[in-house]
Motif scaffolding. Structure first.
Motif, mmCIF file in Angstrom:
data_model
loop_
_atom_site.group_PDB
_atom_site.id
_atom_site.type_symbol
_atom_site.label_atom_id
_atom_site.label_comp_id
_atom_site.label_asym_id
_atom_site.label_seq_id
_atom_site.Cartn_x
_atom_site.Cartn_y
_atom_site.Cartn_z
ATOM 1 N N THR A 62 -3.618 0.374 4.620
ATOM 2 C CA THR A 62 -4.834 -0.436 4.514
ATOM 3 C C THR A 62 -6.029 0.256 5.156
ATOM 4 O OG1 THR A 62 -4.489 -1.617 6.618
ATOM 5 C CG2 THR A 62 -3.406 -2.515 4.659
ATOM 6 N N SER A 63 -5.794 1.284 5.938
ATOM 7 C CA SER A 63 -6.850 1.895 6.752
ATOM 8 C C SER A 63 -7.752 2.858 5.993
ATOM 9 C CB SER A 63 -6.217 2.653 7.922
ATOM 10 O OG SER A 63 -5.506 3.797 7.453
ATOM 11 N N GLY A 64 -7.313 3.301 4.821
ATOM 12 C CA GLY A 64 -8.099 4.288 4.079
ATOM 13 C C GLY A 64 -7.833 5.715 4.507
ATOM 14 N N ARG A 65 -6.851 5.927 5.379
ATOM 15 C CA ARG A 65 -6.553 7.275 5.872
ATOM 16 C C ARG A 65 -5.391 7.932 5.132
ATOM 17 N NH1 ARG A 65 -7.971 4.428 10.706
ATOM 18 N NH2 ARG A 65 -9.978 5.215 11.479
ATOM 19 N N TYR A 121 -8.080 -2.158 3.041
ATOM 20 C CA TYR A 121 -8.942 -3.030 3.836
ATOM 21 C C TYR A 121 -10.326 -3.103 3.205
ATOM 22 C CZ TYR A 121 -11.584 -4.763 7.848
ATOM 23 O OH TYR A 121 -12.407 -5.497 8.667
ATOM 24 N N ASP A 122 -10.780 -1.991 2.631
ATOM 25 C CA ASP A 122 -12.071 -1.916 1.965
ATOM 26 C C ASP A 122 -11.909 -2.406 0.522
ATOM 27 O OD1 ASP A 122 -14.517 -1.341 0.897
ATOM 28 O OD2 ASP A 122 -14.426 0.825 1.218
ATOM 29 N N THR A 123 -12.229 -3.652 0.276
ATOM 30 C CA THR A 123 -12.059 -4.223 -1.061
ATOM 31 C C THR A 123 -13.056 -3.646 -2.065
ATOM 32 O OG1 THR A 123 -13.449 -6.092 -0.415
ATOM 33 C CG2 THR A 123 -11.046 -6.363 -0.220
ATOM 34 N N GLU A 124 -14.104 -2.986 -1.570
ATOM 35 C CA GLU A 124 -15.028 -2.330 -2.497
ATOM 36 C C GLU A 124 -14.352 -1.143 -3.165
ATOM 37 O OE1 GLU A 124 -18.704 -1.275 -0.727
ATOM 38 O OE2 GLU A 124 -19.262 -3.326 -0.196
ATOM 39 N N TYR A 125 -13.363 -0.574 -2.482
ATOM 40 C CA TYR A 125 -12.614 0.538 -3.074
ATOM 41 C C TYR A 125 -11.660 0.008 -4.143
ATOM 42 C CZ TYR A 125 -9.574 4.581 -3.607
ATOM 43 O OH TYR A 125 -8.866 5.631 -4.147
ATOM 44 N N THR A 157 -7.022 -4.493 -5.726
ATOM 45 C CA THR A 157 -5.582 -4.549 -6.007
ATOM 46 C C THR A 157 -4.876 -3.465 -5.192
ATOM 47 O OG1 THR A 157 -5.807 -3.018 -7.881
ATOM 48 C CG2 THR A 157 -5.981 -5.392 -8.339
ATOM 49 N N GLU A 158 -3.580 -3.595 -5.070
ATOM 50 C CA GLU A 158 -2.812 -2.613 -4.308
ATOM 51 C C GLU A 158 -2.865 -1.240 -4.966
ATOM 52 O OE1 GLU A 158 1.099 -4.322 -4.000
ATOM 53 O OE2 GLU A 158 0.635 -5.074 -1.972
ATOM 54 N N ILE A 159 -2.871 -0.215 -4.129
ATOM 55 C CA ILE A 159 -2.889 1.168 -4.614
ATOM 56 C C ILE A 159 -1.683 1.905 -4.056
ATOM 57 C CG2 ILE A 159 -5.395 1.250 -4.845
ATOM 58 C CD1 ILE A 159 -5.471 2.759 -2.157
ATOM 59 N N PRO A 160 -1.181 2.938 -4.741
ATOM 60 C CA PRO A 160 -0.030 3.702 -4.241
ATOM 61 C C PRO A 160 -0.443 4.628 -3.099
ATOM 62 C CG PRO A 160 -0.818 4.657 -6.282
ATOM 63 C CD PRO A 160 -1.612 3.402 -6.074
ATOM 64 N N ILE A 161 0.182 4.452 -1.933
ATOM 65 C CA ILE A 161 -0.195 5.255 -0.765
ATOM 66 C C ILE A 161 1.004 5.960 -0.112
ATOM 67 C CG2 ILE A 161 -2.345 4.131 -0.118
ATOM 68 C CD1 ILE A 161 1.068 3.051 1.283
ATOM 69 N N GLY A 162 2.185 5.807 -0.711
ATOM 70 C CA GLY A 162 3.353 6.440 -0.110
ATOM 71 C C GLY A 162 4.449 6.691 -1.127
ATOM 72 N N ILE A 163 5.420 7.487 -0.712
ATOM 73 C CA ILE A 163 6.574 7.827 -1.552
ATOM 74 C C ILE A 163 7.841 7.522 -0.766
ATOM 75 C CG2 ILE A 163 7.776 9.683 -2.764
ATOM 76 C CD1 ILE A 163 5.018 11.119 -2.871
ATOM 77 N N ASP A 164 8.714 6.732 -1.326
ATOM 78 C CA ASP A 164 9.982 6.410 -0.674
ATOM 79 C C ASP A 164 10.888 7.651 -0.719
ATOM 80 O OD1 ASP A 164 12.572 5.528 0.017
ATOM 81 O OD2 ASP A 164 12.112 3.494 -0.653
ATOM 82 N N VAL A 165 11.197 8.185 0.443
ATOM 83 C CA VAL A 165 12.041 9.385 0.531
ATOM 84 C C VAL A 165 13.306 9.088 1.335
ATOM 85 C CG1 VAL A 165 10.114 10.987 0.234
ATOM 86 C CG2 VAL A 165 10.735 10.226 2.531
ATOM 87 N N SER A 166 13.754 7.844 1.268
ATOM 88 C CA SER A 166 14.907 7.408 2.059
ATOM 89 C C SER A 166 16.190 8.149 1.697
ATOM 90 C CB SER A 166 15.128 5.904 1.884
ATOM 91 O OG SER A 166 13.987 5.174 2.275
ATOM 92 N N ASP A 167 16.271 8.670 0.468
ATOM 93 C CA ASP A 167 17.463 9.394 0.034
ATOM 94 C C ASP A 167 17.261 10.904 0.055
ATOM 95 O OD1 ASP A 167 15.600 9.406 -1.986
ATOM 96 O OD2 ASP A 167 17.051 9.124 -3.610
ATOM 97 N N SER A 168 16.226 11.353 0.750
ATOM 98 C CA SER A 168 15.924 12.789 0.801
ATOM 99 C C SER A 168 16.648 13.457 1.968
ATOM 100 C CB SER A 168 14.417 13.004 0.961
ATOM 101 O OG SER A 168 14.006 12.639 2.272
#
Length: 251
Positions: A149-152, A178-182, A185-196
């Motif tokens: 949510t932080s934009g980082r 957090y910045d709704t102007e951006y 809706t939800e955006i993809p910010i990560g990749i699940d690598v639990s099986d890596s």
């Protein structure tokens, strides 16, 4: 009585010392100097050594990075010099005499809980993102979702991130900015690598593990290389990566 200047006091001290040393033999002079001025001599030598170290660090130590990763909230030994570090160095044929291959596994902060970012580890993460030095961060799913949510963290549907996002489309983790102007809706910010390999071989986490890309990474190709590495893909180059005089990467 007129107050003497610093130069006058030094001249007077020099004349007095010369008068003391004049009748002495060479051996006696050396003994006198060693007895009364050893602290001054030690200070001068120490200053010269310190100056030499500073000059060396400024001109000859490795300053730039091949890749910079933070593995947050893990108890595993996965920092620079670890088995994970060595394996990735060999996988990518990185010449660490040219640039640093940086991995930090001693960072602890949890964005998913109240007050979980009120520490120096989070502030360091922010500074590394803003400077463009950080490439990726890993932690549990809840932490990455909150951090997103932080934009980082890079939007993996954006122009910069879409190649990675498309390749790992079935693993994407989302967050509402957090910045709704951006985006509203939800955006993809990560990749699940639990099986890596991060979990299965190196044991960074006991449960879920999500990898996120820094919003301002300067090295997207190395991020792709790292993802290929942890999923057991064949390296896309075989020659050692070196840095030319302009700081450009060559393979």
């Amino acid at each position: 009585m007129k107050k003497q200047s610093t130069k006058q006091r030094l001249d007077r001290w020099r004349r007095e010392e010369q008068a003391k040393l004049a009748p002495m033999t060479r051996k006696e002079r050396l003994e006198y100097i060693a007895e009364y001025y050893w602290l001054l001599i030690l200070g001068v030598v120490g200053g010269i050594v310190l100056l030499g170290y500073i000059v060396y660090r400024a001109n000859f130590t490795v300053k730039d990075y091949w890749f910079y990763a933070i593995y947050a909230n893990t108890n595993a030994e996965a920092g620079s010099g670890s088995e994970l570090w060595s394996d990735f160095r060999d996988y990518g044929s990185y010449d660490t005499k040219q640039k640093k291959l940086m991995m930090n596994s001693a960072s602890y902060f949890d964005p998913s809980i109240t007050g979980g970012t009120n520490n120096s580890y989070f502030q360091s993460f922010v500074a590394l993102v803003e400077s463009g030095d950080l490439d990726i961060i890993t932690m549990g799913r809840a932490g990455i979702e909150a951090l997103g949510t932080s934009g980082r963290l890079m939007d993996l549907s954006s122009e910069d991130g879409k190649e990675i996002g498309e390749k790992y489309a079935d693993r994407l983790v989302y967050a509402l900015p957090y910045d709704t102007e951006y985006s509203e809706t939800e955006i993809p910010i990560g990749i699940d690598v639990s099986d890596s390999l991060l979990v299965n071989k190196y044991g960074l986490y006991e449960e879920d593990c999500v990898l996120a890309v820094s919003a301002y990474t300067k090295r997207p190709e190395e991020v792709k290389q790292f993802l290929a590495f942890i999923f057991g893909e064949t390296a896309d180059f075989s020659e050692s990566r070196t840095a030319d005089a302009a700081g450009n990467t060559t393979a």
